[in-house]
Scaffold this motif. Structure first.
Motif, mmCIF file in Angstrom:
data_model
loop_
_atom_site.group_PDB
_atom_site.id
_atom_site.type_symbol
_atom_site.label_atom_id
_atom_site.label_comp_id
_atom_site.label_asym_id
_atom_site.label_seq_id
_atom_site.Cartn_x
_atom_site.Cartn_y
_atom_site.Cartn_z
ATOM 1 N N UNK A 58 -15.202 4.553 6.886
ATOM 2 C CA UNK A 58 -14.597 3.072 6.667
ATOM 3 C C UNK A 58 -15.633 2.052 6.880
ATOM 4 N N UNK A 59 -16.654 2.111 5.807
ATOM 5 C CA UNK A 59 -17.761 1.081 5.938
ATOM 6 C C UNK A 59 -17.840 0.653 4.439
ATOM 7 N N UNK A 60 -17.700 -0.762 4.318
ATOM 8 C CA UNK A 60 -17.691 -1.410 3.089
ATOM 9 C C UNK A 60 -19.159 -1.819 2.784
ATOM 10 N N UNK A 61 -20.016 -1.180 2.202
ATOM 11 C CA UNK A 61 -21.395 -1.423 1.687
ATOM 12 C C UNK A 61 -21.449 -2.852 1.036
ATOM 13 N N UNK A 62 -20.595 -2.890 0.230
ATOM 14 C CA UNK A 62 -20.643 -3.993 -0.763
ATOM 15 C C UNK A 62 -20.599 -5.362 0.138
ATOM 16 N N UNK A 63 -19.433 -5.219 0.802
ATOM 17 C CA UNK A 63 -19.352 -6.410 1.740
ATOM 18 C C UNK A 63 -20.270 -6.760 2.491
ATOM 19 N N UNK A 64 -20.721 -5.482 3.124
ATOM 20 C CA UNK A 64 -21.925 -5.734 4.196
ATOM 21 C C UNK A 64 -23.280 -6.170 3.587
ATOM 22 N N UNK A 77 -19.688 -10.205 -4.001
ATOM 23 C CA UNK A 77 -19.110 -8.961 -3.586
ATOM 24 C C UNK A 77 -17.931 -8.807 -4.765
ATOM 25 N N UNK A 78 -17.407 -9.810 -4.950
ATOM 26 C CA UNK A 78 -16.242 -9.629 -6.035
ATOM 27 C C UNK A 78 -16.569 -9.669 -7.462
#
Length: 76
Positions: free
Chosen positions: A26-32, A42-43
């Motif tokens: 549950x880790x969003x690397x792009x958002x991080x 990110x988008x």
């Protein structure tokens, strides 16, 4: 293999690794990296991965009628 195909394939691999992180941890690397899911960068990454998948999907579908090598040459 055209540079465009290599780039799109690389982005799809990055997308697959990304979804593995989301699914397993549950880790969003792009958002991080780029400051959250709503951040412009990110988008852009999400859209580039999506466009890459569409590009490779066209080659995949075409390979059923032309054979893999000819389909790769004809996708432009």
């Amino acid at each position: 293999m055209h540079a465009r195909n290599i780039i799109t394939l690389l982005l799809i691999i990055v997308g697959g690794l990304y979804w593995g992180l989301v699914g397993l941890f549950q880790f969003d690397l792009v958002a991080a990296i780029f400051g959250g899911q709503e951040a412009t960068l990110s988008r852009i990454v999400y859209v580039l991965v999506w466009l890459s998948a569409l590009w490779q999907l066209m080659a995949f579908v075409k390979s059923f009628s032309d054979g893999e090598v000819r389909a790769e040459r004809n996708v432009r």
